[in-house]
Design an enzyme around this catalytic site. Structure first.
Site, short mmCIF file in Angstrom:
data_model
loop_
_atom_site.label_atom_id
_atom_site.label_comp_id
_atom_site.label_asym_id
_atom_site.label_seq_id
_atom_site.Cartn_x
_atom_site.Cartn_y
_atom_site.Cartn_z
N GLU A 166 58.03 9.16 -6.86
CA GLU A 166 57.62 10.55 -6.58
C GLU A 166 58.68 11.38 -5.83
O GLU A 166 58.42 11.87 -4.72
CB GLU A 166 56.32 10.57 -5.78
CG GLU A 166 55.17 9.86 -6.45
CD GLU A 166 53.83 10.07 -5.75
OE1 GLU A 166 53.83 10.53 -4.60
OE2 GLU A 166 52.80 9.77 -6.36
N GLU A 367 50.53 4.72 -10.96
CA GLU A 367 49.52 4.88 -9.91
C GLU A 367 48.41 5.76 -10.44
O GLU A 367 48.67 6.74 -11.13
CB GLU A 367 50.07 5.57 -8.65
CG GLU A 367 50.90 4.73 -7.75
CD GLU A 367 51.39 5.50 -6.50
OE1 GLU A 367 50.66 6.37 -5.99
OE2 GLU A 367 52.51 5.22 -6.08
C1 BG6 Z 1 50.66 8.39 -3.76
C2 BG6 Z 1 51.81 7.77 -3.00
O1 BG6 Z 1 51.03 9.61 -4.29
O2 BG6 Z 1 49.51 8.64 -3.00
C3 BG6 Z 1 51.35 6.71 -2.01
O3 BG6 Z 1 52.76 7.20 -3.89
C4 BG6 Z 1 50.15 7.19 -1.21
O4 BG6 Z 1 52.43 6.36 -1.19
C5 BG6 Z 1 49.04 7.57 -2.17
O5 BG6 Z 1 49.70 6.23 -0.30
C6 BG6 Z 1 47.74 8.02 -1.49
O6 BG6 Z 1 47.96 9.01 -0.56
P1 BG6 Z 1 46.88 9.45 0.51
O7 BG6 Z 1 47.52 10.58 1.23
O8 BG6 Z 1 45.66 9.86 -0.22
O9 BG6 Z 1 46.59 8.30 1.39
#
Ligand code: BG6
Length: 481
Positions: A166, A367
């Site tokens: 990202e 992801e």
């Molecule tokens: C993703 C990232 O976009 O979102 C991760 O790659 C991150 O590193 C995940 O933990 C969730 O983010 P959040 O802010 O909802 O905990």
């Protein structure tokens, strides 16, 4: 209804070094370690990265749990701040090499394919303090030295490499929205950082191509794609959505896959006098070193409307939001804990876009996931979190992914964020995403209902969609979980 995926499909999950390992035995602090040291009050419930999910100490048990929930592939990242001793020389830290060697071997022993990422937002803090981090092209070259050590020590066993996770979040979180370190608001720097990150990715790919001896070895990048949908069909809203797409998606997509930044974006940045500093030689490196495969992080779409301010206003500091405004579409389906829209159909649009506009490059969902707070609300009498909402969320996304694959999109896998509940920057442990829960006081880890479910999915390659979920076939968009 049943969805069958092919037997080679990756069923996995993703995490990262800084979010899982804990700070144990690290010579350098990364910028988040430092941010927590200096401003712990900016982290949810004052929880920092010192222990994270204790992966440094418990990786064997953790990988055994990952095996138990059926994962056949897992992404994590190597921390620059752990592997390298002398940051200028790029010499390695012995304990760092030992640790990552053992982790990789443990994954392989469990028949889990390790996908290794070189940068999940993290950079040693000294490089920020001395050189301004990614604002500096000298740091780009130090990053390539770090990458060289990763390829040298682990390239015999790691097949799938990733240059960045990202990159647009490093740009927008760090230099525009102030949600990530260094928390600046500086459009011109943001634009230069974006370019430097792309240059770093291409230089790393160049080095990989020169040094890799593993016949199956390949290298890619992970981009978080937020398909942009205009609020209306009005020309102004459509133009706004096109710019949002150029900035948030196409900047890195085009440069990583086609080797060129989108011309429309270049024209705008030039007109606004914020275009990055570049050289002919650097652009040649970017052009010649494109990725072998792509990882797509998808969480939510981007609803866009015309901007609130005019881009002609010279009084305003440059920001991409001169060209668009976020649109809170009425009635959209939300995950209120994370405040992100749930819109599984976008995965189909992503699959189509990659097929039609990016040469149908091989890609995987790197992801996707649902962050839910206070998950102990859903504990049953046996102590298992009944996260049916997560099972439904994953199934719906896979439904649309499957439709994209049926139309010929070259997608080879699905990774959930994340295997074990992990620490997440300033949100710390607020929202939990894992197949496996983590009690952060005791570090006791327990498989959730979704973990047992995923094991069956991974083993059979098949998803069963209960009849009562049929509604998502109709592009229905109002349901709340
Ligand atoms: C993703 C990232 O976009 O979102 C991760 O790659 C991150 O590193 C995940 O933990 C969730 O983010 P959040 O802010 O909802 O905990």
């Amino acid at each position: 209804m049943e969805l069958q995926f092919n037997s080679e499909f990756w069923w996995g999950a993703a995490t990262s070094g800084p979010q899982s390992e804990g700070r144990f035995h690290k010579k350098h602090a990364n910028q988040y370690d430092y941010w927590y040291e200096t401003k712990p009050e900016e982290f949810y419930n004052y929880v920092g990265p010192d222990t994270a999910s204790n992966f440094y100490n418990s990786f064997k048990e953790d990988i055994a749990l990952m095996k138990e929930v059926g994962l056949n592939s897992v992404r994590t990242s190597i921390q620059w701040s752990r592997l390298i001793d002398d940051l200028e020389e790029g010499t390695v830290n012995e304990d760092g090499v030992r640790f990552y060697n053992e982790v990789i071997d443990e994954f392989l022993k469990n028949n889990i394919r390790p996908i290794v990422n070189l940068c999940h937002f993290d950079i040693p803090i000294e490089l920020y303090q001395k050189y301004g981090g990614w604002e500096s092209k000298y740091v780009v070259d130090l990053y390539v030295k770090f990458a060289a050590q990763c390829f040298r020590f682990f390239g015999d066993r790691v097949v799938d490499w990733i240059t960045f996770n990202e990159p647009i979040v490093i740009v927008s979180g760090g230099y525009l929205s102030q949600s990530h370190f260094p928390k600046l608001k500086d459009g011109k720097k943001a634009v230069q950082v974006a370019y430097n990150l792309q240059l770093a990715s291409a230089k790393c790919i160049e080095l990989f191509r020169k040094t890799n001896k593993n016949p199956n070895g390949r290298i890619g990048i992970i981009l978080n794609l937020t398909p942009s949908y205009p609020a209306t069909n009005n020309e102004e809203d459509q133009k706004a959505a096109q710019f949002a797409d150029l900035w948030a998606n196409r900047l890195f997509l085009d440069a990583s896959i086609k080797g060129e930044f989108p011309e429309e974006l270049l024209q705008i940045l030039k007109k606004d006098n914020v275009l990055w500093k570049t050289t002919y030689e650097e652009l040649k490196i970017i052009k010649e070193n494109t990725i072998d495969y792509l990882g797509v992080n998808y969480y939510h779409p981007h609803r866009v409307q015309k901007p609130a301010v005019s881009s002609n206003s010279l009084a305003i500091e440059w920001t991409p939001e001169l060209y668009y405004n976020d649109y809170d579409m009425p009635g959209r389906r939300m995950n209120m804990d994370r405040n992100w829209e749930i819109y599984p159909q976008a995965i189909y649009d992503i699959a189509k876009n990659i097929k039609e506009n990016y040469g149908n490059i091989p890609w995987f969902v790197s992801e996707n996931g649902m962050g839910v707070s206070r998950e102990e609300r859903f504990l049953d009498e046996k102590g298992v979190i009944q996260d049916d909402y997560r099972i439904q969320y994953i199934s719906e996304h896979l439904y649309w992914l499957k439709k994209g694959i049926e139309k010929g999109s070259n997608c080879f896998g699905y990774h959930m964020w994340t295997p074990i509940d992990c620490w997440s920057w300033s949100n710390a442990y607020k929202n939990r995403y894992g197949f496996i829960s983590n009690n952060i006081s005791t570090q006791i880890k327990t498989i959730k209902k979704s973990g047992y479910w995923f094991k069956e999915v991974a083993e059979s390659g098949m998803i069963r969609m209960p009849d009562e979920w049929k509604s998502f076939e109709k592009l229905e968009n109002k349901k709340t979980i």
